[in-house]
Motif scaffolding. Structure first.
Motif, PDB file in Angstrom:
ATOM      1  N   LEU A 162       0.822  -1.212   0.000  1.00 35.15           N
ATOM      2  CA  LEU A 162       0.000   0.000   0.000  1.00 35.15           C
ATOM      3  C   LEU A 162       0.857   1.263   0.000  1.00 35.15           C
ATOM      4  O   LEU A 162       0.588   2.214  -0.740  1.00 35.15           O
ATOM      5  N   LYS A 163       1.904   1.246   0.810  1.00 33.26           N
ATOM      6  CA  LYS A 163       2.841   2.386   0.854  1.00 33.26           C
ATOM      7  C   LYS A 163       3.393   2.671  -0.536  1.00 33.26           C
ATOM      8  O   LYS A 163       3.487   3.804  -0.956  1.00 33.26           O
ATOM      9  N   ILE A 164       3.817   1.625  -1.215  1.00 32.24           N
ATOM     10  CA  ILE A 164       4.463   1.790  -2.522  1.00 32.24           C
ATOM     11  C   ILE A 164       3.453   2.325  -3.541  1.00 32.24           C
ATOM     12  O   ILE A 164       3.744   3.266  -4.275  1.00 32.24           O
ATOM     13  N   ILE A 165       2.262   1.736  -3.554  1.00 30.22           N
ATOM     14  CA  ILE A 165       1.243   2.187  -4.501  1.00 30.22           C
ATOM     15  C   ILE A 165       0.930   3.660  -4.247  1.00 30.22           C
ATOM     16  O   ILE A 165       0.894   4.484  -5.167  1.00 30.22           O
ATOM     17  N   ASP A 166       0.729   4.035  -2.991  1.00 30.97           N
ATOM     18  CA  ASP A 166       0.370   5.422  -2.663  1.00 30.97           C
ATOM     19  C   ASP A 166       1.501   6.394  -2.985  1.00 30.97           C
ATOM     20  O   ASP A 166       1.248   7.556  -3.284  1.00 30.97           O
ATOM     21  N   ALA A 167       2.729   5.935  -2.897  1.00 33.45           N
ATOM     22  CA  ALA A 167       3.864   6.838  -3.135  1.00 33.45           C
ATOM     23  C   ALA A 167       4.228   6.958  -4.618  1.00 33.45           C
ATOM     24  O   ALA A 167       5.036   7.802  -4.987  1.00 33.45           O
ATOM     25  N   ALA A 322      16.943  -1.873 -10.301  1.00 27.35           N
ATOM     26  CA  ALA A 322      16.382  -0.504 -10.262  1.00 27.35           C
ATOM     27  C   ALA A 322      14.944  -0.558  -9.744  1.00 27.35           C
ATOM     28  O   ALA A 322      14.514   0.294  -8.956  1.00 27.35           O
ATOM     29  N   CYS A 323      14.206  -1.577 -10.160  1.00 25.72           N
ATOM     30  CA  CYS A 323      12.806  -1.759  -9.728  1.00 25.72           C
ATOM     31  C   CYS A 323      12.761  -1.995  -8.207  1.00 25.72           C
ATOM     32  O   CYS A 323      11.929  -1.416  -7.499  1.00 25.72           O
ATOM     33  N   ILE A 324      13.687  -2.798  -7.696  1.00 28.21           N
ATOM     34  CA  ILE A 324      13.718  -3.062  -6.243  1.00 28.21           C
ATOM     35  C   ILE A 324      14.193  -1.805  -5.493  1.00 28.21           C
ATOM     36  O   ILE A 324      13.639  -1.436  -4.457  1.00 28.21           O
ATOM     37  N   GLU A 325      15.212  -1.136  -6.048  1.00 35.86           N
ATOM     38  CA  GLU A 325      15.720   0.069  -5.367  1.00 35.86           C
ATOM     39  C   GLU A 325      14.655   1.160  -5.314  1.00 35.86           C
ATOM     40  O   GLU A 325      14.572   1.923  -4.355  1.00 35.86           O
ATOM     41  N   ASN A 326      13.836   1.203  -6.350  1.00 36.38           N
ATOM     42  CA  ASN A 326      12.748   2.204  -6.351  1.00 36.38           C
ATOM     43  C   ASN A 326      11.776   1.938  -5.198  1.00 36.38           C
ATOM     44  O   ASN A 326      11.155   2.860  -4.673  1.00 36.38           O
ATOM     45  N   MET A 327      11.640   0.671  -4.820  1.00 38.29           N
ATOM     46  CA  MET A 327      10.783   0.346  -3.669  1.00 38.29           C
ATOM     47  C   MET A 327      11.315   1.060  -2.419  1.00 38.29           C
ATOM     48  O   MET A 327      10.544   1.657  -1.664  1.00 38.29           O
ATOM     49  N   PHE A 328      12.628   1.051  -2.215  1.00 38.57           N
ATOM     50  CA  PHE A 328      13.195   1.727  -1.026  1.00 38.57           C
ATOM     51  C   PHE A 328      12.952   3.226  -1.106  1.00 38.57           C
ATOM     52  O   PHE A 328      12.593   3.861  -0.120  1.00 38.57           O
ATOM     53  N   ALA A 329      13.169   3.790  -2.298  1.00 38.70           N
ATOM     54  CA  ALA A 329      13.007   5.244  -2.464  1.00 38.70           C
ATOM     55  C   ALA A 329      11.563   5.617  -2.160  1.00 38.70           C
ATOM     56  O   ALA A 329      11.292   6.590  -1.448  1.00 38.70           O
ATOM     57  N   LEU A 330      10.622   4.833  -2.686  1.00 38.44           N
ATOM     58  CA  LEU A 330       9.198   5.139  -2.471  1.00 38.44           C
ATOM     59  C   LEU A 330       8.803   4.909  -1.015  1.00 38.44           C
ATOM     60  O   LEU A 330       7.985   5.639  -0.464  1.00 38.44           O
ATOM     61  N   LYS A 333       9.737   7.869   0.910  1.00 32.47           N
ATOM     62  CA  LYS A 333       8.884   9.006   0.564  1.00 32.47           C
ATOM     63  C   LYS A 333       7.523   8.901   1.263  1.00 32.47           C
ATOM     64  O   LYS A 333       6.920   9.892   1.642  1.00 32.47           O
ATOM     65  N   SER A 334       7.090   7.705   1.450  1.00 31.50           N
ATOM     66  CA  SER A 334       5.719   7.500   1.915  1.00 31.50           C
ATOM     67  C   SER A 334       5.553   7.770   3.412  1.00 31.50           C
ATOM     68  O   SER A 334       6.323   7.326   4.237  1.00 31.50           O
ATOM     69  N   GLN A 335       4.511   8.507   3.733  1.00 26.54           N
ATOM     70  CA  GLN A 335       4.178   8.718   5.144  1.00 26.54           C
ATOM     71  C   GLN A 335       3.059   7.756   5.551  1.00 26.54           C
ATOM     72  O   GLN A 335       2.637   7.694   6.690  1.00 26.54           O
ATOM     73  N   ASN A 336       2.598   7.039   4.521  1.00 30.28           N
ATOM     74  CA  ASN A 336       1.485   6.137   4.742  1.00 30.28           C
ATOM     75  C   ASN A 336       1.895   4.983   5.655  1.00 30.28           C
ATOM     76  O   ASN A 336       3.037   4.558   5.648  1.00 30.28           O
ATOM     77  N   LEU A 337       0.998   4.452   6.406  1.00 29.74           N
ATOM     78  CA  LEU A 337       1.362   3.360   7.319  1.00 29.74           C
ATOM     79  C   LEU A 337       1.247   1.965   6.702  1.00 29.74           C
ATOM     80  O   LEU A 337       1.284   0.962   7.386  1.00 29.74           O
TER      81      LEU A 337
END
Ligand code: 13P
Ligand code: SF4
Length: 348
Positions: A162-167, A322-330, A333-337
């Motif tokens: 959910l965090k990743i989708i929202d971010a 890059a796809c996995i690293e983007n998960m960390f970046a997102l 970024k996300s404040q979502n729980l």
């Protein structure tokens, strides 16, 4: 490799201490003792690390593994380890994830084991979905092949989906491959999810009726499920989480009675590690995860077959990473729980 009678007795005793909690007899442990001794010796000699997913059988998890965990956590463990060789006891995509994160290491899988989710979608399917929805971002669940990850914008796990989708910057998200997880996520996000048709053959087996029946039989029971279950099951449970989150819940909760709506390895782990908890209801075995055997681990250490060595094209590794690293970046970024909208604190 010959081991003395005394070494074998001692090893059988070590195994029995853990495995007796899930029904193994001393005789069962004596039978596998020469093999676990040999595996553990070769592991030390070769500076290898053995990782086991929590859906593995107890002889693998408690006989030879250095770490037990969830799909993503184990790949991080592989990366952090100074070991040059990783034996990943799990399904193929998890071995690939470890290889993507640690391309310099030799990663081996004891058996060629698929996964109904990872096998449900190809890289070409993702390219086709992109052509059909050019404005959408693409998020893939970690249960995908390296080739599929290489075509996606970001990866996610069952605990941070959910965090990743929202971010993600886009308002429309192609979420692949788990349709049921996507259906569970849709009410929790404002984004429009475009779903593929993959399913986990283990988690789709559970029904709301089976969950309701256990709750009626054991009032006060806490029912915990993996988000790969259908929305009709998820709506009946007390907590939804990844395999590690389910285990953490049981470990930290004051409750005694649980139903674990997931693969049987989690029930084995609780029965071995937490004797004061009662598990009710049935679990389901993953036929892919259960293809891993001690004999396969031994072969991978002694004389690996071509199929046991995880090989990925360097250009695929680069894009999948890059796809996995983007998960960390997102995630940062996300404040979502995350998937917490339906999670309740373990101590409630
Ligand atoms: P986890 O990522 O929670 O370990 O789940 C992997 C899996 O295959 C669940 O069916
Ligand atoms: Fe794949 Fe389901 Fe088995 Fe997990 S339990 S490995 S998602 S088939």
């Amino acid at each position: 490799m010959g081991f003395s009678e005394q070494e074998q007795q001692h090893e059988a005793g070590r195994l029995h201490e853990k495995l007796s909690k899930v029904g193994w007899t001393v005789e069962d442990c004596k039978l596998i003792a020469p093999m676990t001794l040999e595996i553990n010796q070769l592991k030390r000699q070769q500076n290898a690390l053995i990782l086991a997913h929590s859906y593995q059988t107890p002889d693998i998890m408690y006989g030879v593994a250095d770490a037990i965990g969830d799909s993503y956590g184990l790949s991080v463990e592989a990366k952090k380890s100074p070991a040059k060789k990783i034996i990943f006891c799990s399904v193929h995509f998890m071995g690939e994830t470890a290889k993507i994160l640690s391309p310099e290491k030799e990663v081996l899988v004891p058996a060629v084991a698929g996964c109904s989710l990872a096998d449900s979608i190809t890289a070409e399917d993702v390219r086709k979905l992109r052509r059909q929805h050019p404005k959408a971002g693409v998020v893939c669940y970690i249960n995908t092949s390296a080739a599929v990850k290489a075509e996606c914008d970001a990866c996610c796990t069952s605990s941070n989906a959910l965090k990743i989708i929202d971010a993600m910057p886009q308002e429309e998200i192609i979420f692949i491959p788990d349709k049921l997880m996507g259906q569970n996520l849709q009410p929790l996000t404002k984004k429009k999810l475009i779903l593929a048709d993959g399913r986990c053959i283990v988690h789709e087996e559970f029904t709301p009726e089976s969950v309701k029946a256990i709750r009626a039989q054991y009032p006060g029971i806490k029912i915990l499920a993996h988000p790969e279950c259908s929305p009709s099951v998820v709506s009946e449970v007390d907590f939804i989480g990844s395999t590690s989150q389910i285990l953490d819940y049981v470990h930290t909760s004051k409750d005694k009675d649980f139903m674990l709506v997931t693969e049987c390895g989690i029930t084995d782990r609780v029965n071995i590690e937490k004797r004061d908890k009662n598990i009710y209801g049935s679990c389901v075995l993953c036929p892919y995860m259960k293809k891993i055997s001690l004999a396969g681990v031994l072969k991978a250490l002694k004389d690996p077959t071509e199929h046991q060595i995880v090989k990925i094209d360097p250009s695929v590794i680069r894009k999948a990473r890059a796809c996995i690293e983007n998960m960390f970046a997102l995630e940062k970024k996300s404040q979502n729980l995350g998937l917490t909208a339906r999670q309740i604190p373990a101590e409630s």
